[in-house]
Design an enzyme around this catalytic site. Structure first.
Site, short mmCIF file in Angstrom:
data_model
loop_
_atom_site.label_atom_id
_atom_site.label_comp_id
_atom_site.label_asym_id
_atom_site.label_seq_id
_atom_site.Cartn_x
_atom_site.Cartn_y
_atom_site.Cartn_z
N GLU A 37 -4.68 8.06 -2.16
CA GLU A 37 -4.18 6.69 -2.33
C GLU A 37 -5.16 5.76 -3.03
O GLU A 37 -5.63 4.79 -2.44
CB GLU A 37 -3.86 6.10 -0.95
CG GLU A 37 -2.96 6.97 -0.11
CD GLU A 37 -2.62 6.36 1.25
OE1 GLU A 37 -3.32 5.42 1.69
OE2 GLU A 37 -1.67 6.83 1.86
N GLY B 114 -6.48 2.70 -5.19
CA GLY B 114 -6.02 1.40 -5.67
C GLY B 114 -7.03 0.89 -6.70
O GLY B 114 -6.82 0.96 -7.91
N ARG B 115 -8.19 0.49 -6.17
CA ARG B 115 -9.27 -0.04 -7.00
C ARG B 115 -9.61 0.87 -8.19
O ARG B 115 -9.78 0.40 -9.31
CB ARG B 115 -10.53 -0.17 -6.11
CG ARG B 115 -11.72 -0.80 -6.78
CD ARG B 115 -12.97 -0.64 -5.89
NE ARG B 115 -12.74 -0.99 -4.50
CZ ARG B 115 -12.84 -2.22 -4.01
NH1 ARG B 115 -13.21 -3.21 -4.80
NH2 ARG B 115 -12.59 -2.45 -2.74
N TYR C 299 -17.05 -11.65 -0.01
CA TYR C 299 -17.94 -10.62 0.52
C TYR C 299 -19.08 -10.24 -0.41
O TYR C 299 -19.51 -9.09 -0.44
CB TYR C 299 -17.19 -9.40 1.04
CG TYR C 299 -15.95 -8.95 0.31
CD1 TYR C 299 -14.72 -8.93 0.98
CD2 TYR C 299 -15.99 -8.56 -1.00
CE1 TYR C 299 -13.58 -8.51 0.32
CE2 TYR C 299 -14.85 -8.14 -1.66
CZ TYR C 299 -13.65 -8.11 -0.99
OH TYR C 299 -12.51 -7.70 -1.63
N CYS D 64 -14.18 -27.07 -6.03
CA CYS D 64 -15.05 -27.97 -5.28
C CYS D 64 -15.66 -27.29 -4.06
O CYS D 64 -15.36 -27.64 -2.92
CB CYS D 64 -14.29 -29.22 -4.89
SG CYS D 64 -13.71 -30.09 -6.34
N GLU D 65 -16.49 -26.30 -4.30
CA GLU D 65 -17.23 -25.58 -3.25
C GLU D 65 -18.53 -25.12 -3.89
O GLU D 65 -18.50 -24.56 -4.98
CB GLU D 65 -16.50 -24.31 -2.81
CG GLU D 65 -15.10 -24.48 -2.29
CD GLU D 65 -15.04 -24.67 -0.79
OE1 GLU D 65 -15.91 -24.16 -0.07
OE2 GLU D 65 -14.11 -25.37 -0.35
N TYR E 177 -8.11 -6.35 -6.70
CA TYR E 177 -8.39 -7.26 -5.59
C TYR E 177 -8.82 -8.66 -6.01
O TYR E 177 -9.33 -9.42 -5.20
CB TYR E 177 -9.43 -6.67 -4.61
CG TYR E 177 -8.94 -5.39 -3.98
CD1 TYR E 177 -7.93 -5.42 -3.02
CD2 TYR E 177 -9.45 -4.16 -4.36
CE1 TYR E 177 -7.45 -4.26 -2.46
CE2 TYR E 177 -8.97 -2.98 -3.81
CZ TYR E 177 -7.98 -3.04 -2.85
OH TYR E 177 -7.50 -1.88 -2.30
#
Ligand code: PLP
Length: 436
Positions: free
Chosen positions: A294, A296-297, A338, A365-366, A394
């Site tokens: 399976e 994905g990435r 992360y 604005c962070e 992702y």
């Protein structure tokens, strides 16, 4: 230009020093489609599908590659996976709807997730999807009840938690004992689940699944988990006459994001997993199960590139030089979420020496809105195009409208042609669901 190796397989630099992908000059693409822009290279996508199919079936012919949609799925990608003969792993009614909208063969759709709602399970039943991968006792009972009401028998796999730590980020580790996913082997709950599934009137227990986390840069974890699960199969075979018809080793195959990181090749994962499986089968006399992989990435990661336009540049003497781009954590939250690391390249200056160390930030604005903390770039000025490779997985599915930024456009390039596969959001789109 070593960074070019992180880009899609068709990436080249033309004599103006512009990056070209799929035969298209990035400067032309950003002029035509605007920025921020996400680009997919069709050749790389199809190549990765092929590579997974070929590498696994070389050593284990009875295998099926199913693409894990949560890395990113829309209709254009779903059609490509359908053409390539892959199956699909979906985790929600939404992903199921995308698959259904392109008439994806339902028999090749696997429904994962730790808290599927009754409504989502009903969709799966209505569309006759191939397998539901059951995560817990609540779902086992619920699904059996729904199948009974519909008077159908449903093929299922059970998701086991083998208790193996694949040494990746805490947020993306899923197969250790303290996890919300699966039936733990260690507590006896996996055995109880096999027993209950086998006696469920309207469920047909076809096989078992595990997924350890993502990205997993070591092949050993797959071997350890495969051995644990097959030993468990031997025990349940003797106790309950359970037969393993299908065995899914999940996804989690790593991709190279930065020049200094090393990851196994698809062939390494394939060899490790199939060697282990083949040798356990011959040692124990188990029947060979149908193998499910399976990724994905590893299918979409390298095929995708994020393109931004540089705006403000702020140099704080003796501290840092900030390069501000017109997107940021709203289109790629992975660095903030992360600590994901990326490389970046000034896509219209790919032949120039990279002698500046800068920090690439977004426009949100962070203060945590940092895309690349330490990037070596060519001299960069407002209006230059900044490319971040390996953005296909992702990023897009976690897009937000934070600060009411419209979501970017997505294009697919191939053989010198670019086509829009998702249009850019407009300001009216931002208000289109509001009432009042
Ligand atoms: C996320 C997930 C995958 C895919 O993981 P990748 O790292 O993208 O390959 C596969 N199977 C399951 C059950 C998942 O949750």
């Amino acid at each position: 230009m070593p960074k070019l190796s992180l880009f899609p397989l068709t990436a080249k630099v033309n004599n103006q020093g512009h990056i070209c992908i799929g035969g298209c000059d990035i400067a032309d693409l950003t002029r035509e489609f605007g920025t921020p822009l996400y680009l997919f290279d069709e050749f790389t996508l199809r190549h990765k599908c092929h590579e997974f199919k070929a590498e696994f079936s070389k050593y284990y012919p009875d295998s099926l590659v199913i693409y894990a949609s949560k890395a990113f799925l829309n209709q254009a990608l779903a059609l490509i996976f359908k053409q390539e003969g892959l199956g699909l792993d979906v985790v929600s009614g939404g992903e199921l709807s995308i698959a259904h909208s392109v008439n994806f063969p339902p028999a090749k759709v696997y429904f994962h997730g730790n808290n599927k709602t009754p409504e989502e399970l009903m969709l799966a039943l209505n569309w006759n999807i191939g397998r539901v991968v059951v995560d817990n006792f609540y779902e086992l009972e619920l699904l059996n009840r729904l199948a009974k009401e519909r008077e159908v028998s449903l093929d299922i796999l059970l998701r086991l938690n083998p208790g193996v730590d694949p040494h990746t980020h805490e947020y993306t580790t899923t197969g250790i004992l303290d996890s919300k996913f699966g039936f733990p082997l260690a507590t006896g709950q996996a055995e109880e689940a096999v027993k209950q599934a086998m006696s469920a009137s309207n469920l047909n227990l076809l096989g078992l699944h595990f997924h350890l986390g993502s990205p997993i840069a070591e092949t050993k974890s797959y071997e350890v988990a495969t051995e644990l699960v097959l030993r468990f199969v031997l025990e349940t075979r003797d106790k309950f006459s359970f037969r393993l018809g299908e065995f899914s080793v999940g996804g989690g195959f790593a991709v190279q994001y930065t020049l200094d990181s090393k990851v196994p090749a698809v062939a390494d994962y394939a060899q490790a997993i199939t060697n282990k499986l083949n040798s356990l089968i011959s040692q124990t006399g188990l029947d060979s199960p149908h193998l499910i992989i399976e990724p994905g990435r590893a299918i979409v990661g390298q095929a995708g590139v994020a393109l931004y336009k540089v705006g403000a540049i702020k140099e704080i003497p003796g501290v840092r030089k900030y390069i501000c781009v017109d997107g940021g954590m709203s289109d790629n939250i992975r660095p903030a979420l992360y600590g994901a690391k990326y490389e970046a390249l000034v896509a219209n200056k790919a032949l120039e020496a990279e002698d500046e160390l800068v920090t690439i930030v977004g426009k949100l604005c962070e203060s945590g809105d940092i895309l690349v903390r330490e990037a070596n770039l060519a001299s960069v000025f407002p209006g230059d195009i900044l490319a971040i490779p390996v953005c296909g997985a992702y990023s897009i599915p976690m897009w937000s409208n934070y600060n009411a930024l419209p979501r970017p456009a997505i294009i697919m390039v191939n053989n010198g042609e670019a086509c829009l596969i998702r249009r850019r959001e407009s300001y009216p789109d931002l208000m289109s669901l509001d009432i009042g």
